[in-house]
Design a protein around this motif. Structure first.
Motif, PDB file in Angstrom:
ATOM      1  N   VAL A  65       0.846  -1.200   0.000  1.00 16.83           N
ATOM      2  CA  VAL A  65       0.000   0.000   0.000  1.00 16.83           C
ATOM      3  C   VAL A  65       0.877   1.245   0.000  1.00 16.83           C
ATOM      4  O   VAL A  65       1.891   1.312   0.700  1.00 16.83           O
ATOM      5  N   SER A  66       0.464   2.259  -0.792  1.00 17.94           N
ATOM      6  CA  SER A  66       1.227   3.508  -0.838  1.00 17.94           C
ATOM      7  C   SER A  66       0.337   4.648  -1.323  1.00 17.94           C
ATOM      8  O   SER A  66      -0.770   4.416  -1.829  1.00 17.94           O
ATOM      9  N   SER A  67       0.849   5.877  -1.147  1.00 15.42           N
ATOM     10  CA  SER A  67       0.169   7.064  -1.661  1.00 15.42           C
ATOM     11  C   SER A  67       1.210   8.146  -1.889  1.00 15.42           C
ATOM     12  O   SER A  67       2.133   8.310  -1.086  1.00 15.42           O
ATOM     13  N   GLU A  68       1.041   8.889  -2.975  1.00 14.91           N
ATOM     14  CA  GLU A  68       1.980   9.991  -3.254  1.00 14.91           C
ATOM     15  C   GLU A  68       1.927  11.057  -2.162  1.00 14.91           C
ATOM     16  O   GLU A  68       2.874  11.814  -1.978  1.00 14.91           O
ATOM     17  N   LYS A  69       0.815  11.113  -1.434  1.00 15.68           N
ATOM     18  CA  LYS A  69       0.643  12.138  -0.399  1.00 15.68           C
ATOM     19  C   LYS A  69       1.250  11.741   0.946  1.00 15.68           C
ATOM     20  O   LYS A  69       1.265  12.544   1.873  1.00 15.68           O
ATOM     21  N   VAL A  70       1.706  10.496   1.048  1.00 20.42           N
ATOM     22  CA  VAL A  70       2.277  10.018   2.308  1.00 20.42           C
ATOM     23  C   VAL A  70       3.681   9.496   2.035  1.00 20.42           C
ATOM     24  O   VAL A  70       3.856   8.390   1.516  1.00 20.42           O
ATOM     25  N   LYS A  71       4.683  10.309   2.389  1.00 22.54           N
ATOM     26  CA  LYS A  71       6.070   9.937   2.103  1.00 22.54           C
ATOM     27  C   LYS A  71       6.628   8.939   3.122  1.00 22.54           C
ATOM     28  O   LYS A  71       7.452   8.085   2.781  1.00 22.54           O
ATOM     29  N   SER A  72       6.171   9.042   4.364  1.00 20.90           N
ATOM     30  CA  SER A  72       6.653   8.150   5.423  1.00 20.90           C
ATOM     31  C   SER A  72       5.452   7.541   6.145  1.00 20.90           C
ATOM     32  O   SER A  72       5.010   8.053   7.182  1.00 20.90           O
ATOM     33  N   PRO A  73       4.916   6.458   5.619  1.00 23.98           N
ATOM     34  CA  PRO A  73       3.689   5.881   6.206  1.00 23.98           C
ATOM     35  C   PRO A  73       3.948   5.246   7.573  1.00 23.98           C
ATOM     36  O   PRO A  73       5.021   4.694   7.819  1.00 23.98           O
ATOM     37  N   VAL A  74       2.939   5.336   8.441  1.00 26.68           N
ATOM     38  CA  VAL A  74       3.016   4.684   9.745  1.00 26.68           C
ATOM     39  C   VAL A  74       1.755   3.861  10.052  1.00 26.68           C
ATOM     40  O   VAL A  74       1.768   3.054  10.989  1.00 26.68           O
ATOM     41  N   ALA A  75       0.686   4.066   9.276  1.00 32.52           N
ATOM     42  CA  ALA A  75      -0.560   3.356   9.583  1.00 32.52           C
ATOM     43  C   ALA A  75      -1.376   3.111   8.327  1.00 32.52           C
ATOM     44  O   ALA A  75      -1.353   3.922   7.390  1.00 32.52           O
ATOM     45  N   VAL A  76      -2.086   1.996   8.338  1.00 37.24           N
ATOM     46  CA  VAL A  76      -2.977   1.628   7.228  1.00 37.24           C
ATOM     47  C   VAL A  76      -4.324   1.204   7.800  1.00 37.24           C
ATOM     48  O   VAL A  76      -4.388   0.569   8.857  1.00 37.24           O
ATOM     49  N   ARG A  77      -5.367   1.580   7.077  1.00 37.90           N
ATOM     50  CA  ARG A  77      -6.710   1.109   7.432  1.00 37.90           C
ATOM     51  C   ARG A  77      -7.362   0.477   6.210  1.00 37.90           C
ATOM     52  O   ARG A  77      -7.111   0.886   5.080  1.00 37.90           O
ATOM     53  N   PHE A  78      -8.208  -0.516   6.486  1.00 39.05           N
ATOM     54  CA  PHE A  78      -8.898  -1.240   5.410  1.00 39.05           C
ATOM     55  C   PHE A  78     -10.378  -1.375   5.751  1.00 39.05           C
ATOM     56  O   PHE A  78     -10.722  -1.867   6.833  1.00 39.05           O
ATOM     57  N   ALA A  79     -11.217  -0.892   4.856  1.00 40.42           N
ATOM     58  CA  ALA A  79     -12.672  -0.997   5.021  1.00 40.42           C
ATOM     59  C   ALA A  79     -13.122  -0.372   6.330  1.00 40.42           C
ATOM     60  O   ALA A  79     -14.030  -0.872   6.986  1.00 40.42           O
ATOM     61  N   TRP A  80     -12.491   0.746   6.675  1.00 42.14           N
ATOM     62  CA  TRP A  80     -12.721   1.353   7.987  1.00 42.14           C
ATOM     63  C   TRP A  80     -13.801   2.444   7.899  1.00 42.14           C
ATOM     64  O   TRP A  80     -13.545   3.635   8.004  1.00 42.14           O
ATOM     65  N   LYS A  81     -15.036   2.022   7.687  1.00 44.80           N
ATOM     66  CA  LYS A  81     -16.166   2.943   7.694  1.00 44.80           C
ATOM     67  C   LYS A  81     -17.451   2.135   7.837  1.00 44.80           C
ATOM     68  O   LYS A  81     -17.432   0.900   7.822  1.00 44.80           O
ATOM     69  N   ALA A  82     -18.563   2.827   7.990  1.00 42.18           N
ATOM     70  CA  ALA A  82     -19.835   2.149   8.243  1.00 42.18           C
ATOM     71  C   ALA A  82     -20.246   1.245   7.090  1.00 42.18           C
ATOM     72  O   ALA A  82     -20.713   0.122   7.291  1.00 42.18           O
ATOM     73  N   ILE A  83     -20.086   1.756   5.871  1.00 43.67           N
ATOM     74  CA  ILE A  83     -20.528   0.983   4.697  1.00 43.67           C
ATOM     75  C   ILE A  83     -19.357   0.806   3.727  1.00 43.67           C
ATOM     76  O   ILE A  83     -19.301   1.437   2.670  1.00 43.67           O
ATOM     77  N   PRO A  84     -18.404  -0.025   4.065  1.00 43.56           N
ATOM     78  CA  PRO A  84     -17.308  -0.276   3.135  1.00 43.56           C
ATOM     79  C   PRO A  84     -17.742  -1.205   2.004  1.00 43.56           C
ATOM     80  O   PRO A  84     -18.725  -1.932   2.129  1.00 43.56           O
ATOM     81  N   GLU A  85     -17.001  -1.141   0.921  1.00 42.78           N
ATOM     82  CA  GLU A  85     -17.228  -2.063  -0.206  1.00 42.78           C
ATOM     83  C   GLU A  85     -15.893  -2.690  -0.601  1.00 42.78           C
ATOM     84  O   GLU A  85     -15.396  -2.496  -1.714  1.00 42.78           O
ATOM     85  N   PRO A  86     -15.299  -3.452   0.288  1.00 41.45           N
ATOM     86  CA  PRO A  86     -13.981  -4.030   0.012  1.00 41.45           C
ATOM     87  C   PRO A  86     -14.087  -5.181  -0.983  1.00 41.45           C
ATOM     88  O   PRO A  86     -15.148  -5.785  -1.152  1.00 41.45           O
ATOM     89  N   ASN A  87     -12.968  -5.473  -1.614  1.00 43.82           N
ATOM     90  CA  ASN A  87     -12.975  -6.569  -2.600  1.00 43.82           C
ATOM     91  C   ASN A  87     -11.729  -7.446  -2.502  1.00 43.82           C
ATOM     92  O   ASN A  87     -11.289  -8.025  -3.495  1.00 43.82           O
ATOM     93  N   LEU A  88     -11.162  -7.554  -1.294  1.00 41.63           N
ATOM     94  CA  LEU A  88     -10.009  -8.426  -1.072  1.00 41.63           C
ATOM     95  C   LEU A  88     -10.480  -9.757  -0.492  1.00 41.63           C
ATOM     96  O   LEU A  88     -11.200  -9.790   0.511  1.00 41.63           O
ATOM     97  N   PHE A  89     -10.066 -10.846  -1.129  1.00 42.39           N
ATOM     98  CA  PHE A  89     -10.442 -12.200  -0.721  1.00 42.39           C
ATOM     99  C   PHE A  89      -9.210 -13.095  -0.760  1.00 42.39           C
ATOM    100  O   PHE A  89      -8.186 -12.733  -1.353  1.00 42.39           O
ATOM    101  N   ASN A  90      -9.307 -14.264  -0.141  1.00 40.17           N
ATOM    102  CA  ASN A  90      -8.324 -15.290  -0.439  1.00 40.17           C
ATOM    103  C   ASN A  90      -8.828 -16.108  -1.632  1.00 40.17           C
ATOM    104  O   ASN A  90      -9.951 -15.867  -2.123  1.00 40.17           O
ATOM    105  N   LYS A  91      -8.049 -17.046  -2.085  1.00 41.79           N
ATOM    106  CA  LYS A  91      -8.452 -17.789  -3.289  1.00 41.79           C
ATOM    107  C   LYS A  91      -9.640 -18.706  -3.054  1.00 41.79           C
ATOM    108  O   LYS A  91     -10.247 -19.197  -4.013  1.00 41.79           O
ATOM    109  N   GLU A  92      -9.993 -18.921  -1.784  1.00 43.23           N
ATOM    110  CA  GLU A  92     -11.195 -19.706  -1.466  1.00 43.23           C
ATOM    111  C   GLU A  92     -12.446 -18.837  -1.481  1.00 43.23           C
ATOM    112  O   GLU A  92     -13.525 -19.265  -1.097  1.00 43.23           O
ATOM    113  N   LYS A  93     -12.288 -17.563  -1.906  1.00 38.67           N
ATOM    114  CA  LYS A  93     -13.397 -16.602  -2.058  1.00 38.67           C
ATOM    115  C   LYS A  93     -14.037 -16.206  -0.734  1.00 38.67           C
ATOM    116  O   LYS A  93     -15.221 -15.880  -0.668  1.00 38.67           O
TER     117      LYS A  93
END
Length: 503
Positions: A464-492
């Motif tokens: 994970v990266s962003s041009e706006k964050v040169k020195s990252p220290v934290a990441v969040r995933f699907a961190w809201k009331a109604i997320p629509e994430p699409n990361l799975f393992n191969k077992e779906k």
């Protein structure tokens, strides 16, 4: 006084001195059509006359079980059960009266509990349940499984622990399954099809209820963290009593003004939602079940605790420990559902559930970010939820080999210059995305400002990266009331929402 009056008086006096003979009685759970846990010592219990001798004949063994009721008229005994099979047995309980239990099966027994998403029935019902599950007509039509037995506990609240519930065991059929817990049914159906033994499902749930309502008074009182819960209950009770007093005061005024004609009154008596109060459902809908020997629990609840999500981190594990202590069956399996995305929820409650899945022994969590409904707190795809719960049971309880039972769960993060590499459990076969671009990742530096991140799968990790964050220290995933994430393992199976920070 004539002869007949004297005789009647003598009989009355004698009758007053003779003990009443109580018939043997059984709780609702011990009845026709029940399923008893296989290969176990299972409890049978009930009530009788004090010190009464009770003869129990089990259909699967020759020698009877003979016991004596306690001085207070209660009795309980543990009997051995064989390996589960499709043979139906009778159990005869013989004392001052005889009770014969018919059509008893031996197999696997599970408790299905929680709030409305566990209560949600397979079919349509008047009032709240107007939809039924996806393809409910077809599901009901095909629900002919006489070796799956279902028991729904009638909703009830109590300030004191009760010793019985209202309900009865039924064979699973189109008629009986319509009003039964959909998640419970689909979980049980999948187990039945995989294990090939009878399945018993006991549904004890109530919509809109909090975890503290399913926890005993003793546990809540002994932990100082939970005192605010009890204080809030007392505050709500006081407010209710004040509303009630105001109602009766206004009613009295209307009576006087209208010469006792209240036909045009607009006053409405304030309602008290008894099921919202602490420990009242534990008392009425759980305590009466703890004698019943079972395999484990599936649980779907959390929506009503979302506003106290941080407290849920300790409350939920305390509730589970409470149940395990009272059932006295060790750390039995406890599998639960992480609540689905909805406009009225927050990510903190899902995090509390994720943390609990790691802190509670012999537990497991189903992720539902891909089967939620932003506008409906009761998503109708209960088939997927029941199926994923059954994966946990099949893999962790019944030791089905090579079965992946969870989607990716965040494990740790490594920072490499301006990129964050995320490592996951349950990603042994690799990660996949559903769509062209990975969504719902955010990244932040020391300023704690999060920006949408570019995320790419690299083997079993996500970078994970962003041009706006040169020195990252934290990441969040699907961190809201109604997320629509699409990361799975191969077992779906979907990845759980998470954050690497604790800000």
């Amino acid at each position: 006084m004539n002869y007949f009056k004297k005789l009647l008086l003598i009989l009355i006096v004698l009758g007053a001195k003779l003990p009443l003979i109580a018939q043997v009685k059984l709780p609702a759970l011990v009845g026709d059509n029940m399923v008893l846990q296989q290969n176990s010592k299972v409890n049978l219990w009930g009530w009788a006359s004090p010190n009464e001798k009770i003869n129990i004949q089990l259909g699967w063994q020759t020698a009877p079980v003979v016991i004596t009721a306690n001085p207070d008229g209660t009795w309980k005994t543990a009997v051995d059960t064989p390996k589960g099979n499709e043979k139906a047995y009778d159990i005869t309980i013989d004392a001052s009266n005889k009770i014969i239990l018919h059509n008893v099966l031996i197999g696997e027994v599970w408790i299905c509990s929680g709030q409305s998403n566990m209560y949600f029935p397979v079919g349509k019902e008047e009032g709240t349940w107007k939809t039924g599950v996806v393809n409910y007509e077809e599901e009901i039509k095909n629900a002919n499984f006489p070796n799956i037995r279902i028991f729904t506990v009638l909703t009830k609240a109590s300030q004191k622990p009760l010793d019985d519930v209202t309900g009865s065991w039924k064979e699973c059929s189109p008629a009986s399954v319509k009003s039964f817990s959909a998640v419970g049914y689909f979980f049980g159906r999948n187990l039945y099809q995989k294990l090939n033994v009878p399945i018993g499902l006991i549904a004890s749930s109530w919509g809109g209820t909090k975890a503290e309502a399913w926890t005993s008074e003793k546990v809540l009182e002994e932990n100082t963290d939970f005192l605010p819960i009890l204080e809030n209950d007392a505050k709500n009770e006081k407010l209710y009593q004040e509303k009630l007093e105001a109602y009766y005061s206004d009613l009295k005024k209307e009576r006087i003004a209208n010469n006792n004609d209240l036909s045009k009154s607009q006053l409405k008596k304030p309602k008290k939602e008894d099921n919202k109060t602490s420990y009242v459902l534990y008392n009425a809908m759980l305590n009466p079940l703890v004698n019943y020997t079972m395999k484990g629990v599936i649980w779907y609840q959390g929506e009503s605790n979302a506003e106290q999500a941080y407290l849920y981190r300790s409350l939920f594990p305390a509730m589970v420990k409470n149940w395990r202590n009272d059932w006295n069956q060790g750390d039995f399996p406890f599998y639960f559902v992480q609540i689905a995305p909805h406009k009225g929820q927050n990510p903190d409650i899902r995090e509390a559930q994720l943390i609990s899945s790691k802190s509670i022994a012999n537990s497991g969590m189903v992720v539902t970010t891909d089967v939620g409904d932003a506008n409906n707190i009761h998503p109708i795809d209960k088939q997927t939820v029941g199926y994923r719960l059954s994966l946990l049971a099949r893999a962790k309880t019944y030791n089905e080999p090579n079965l992946v039972f969870s989607g990716p769960i965040y494990n740790n993060m490594k920072i490499k210059k301006n990129r964050a590499q995320l490592f996951f459990d349950y990603a042994e076969s690799g990660l996949v995305k559903n769509g062209d671009v990975l969504k719902e990742f955010e990244i932040a530096g020391e300023d704690k400002v999060f920006y949408p991140a570019d995320a790419k799968i690299e083997g079993k990790t996500v970078v994970v990266s962003s041009e706006k964050v040169k020195s990252p220290v934290a990441v969040r995933f699907a961190w809201k009331a109604i997320p629509e994430p699409n990361l799975f393992n191969k077992e779906k199976l979907p990845a759980s929402p998470f954050r690497t920070d604790d800000w």
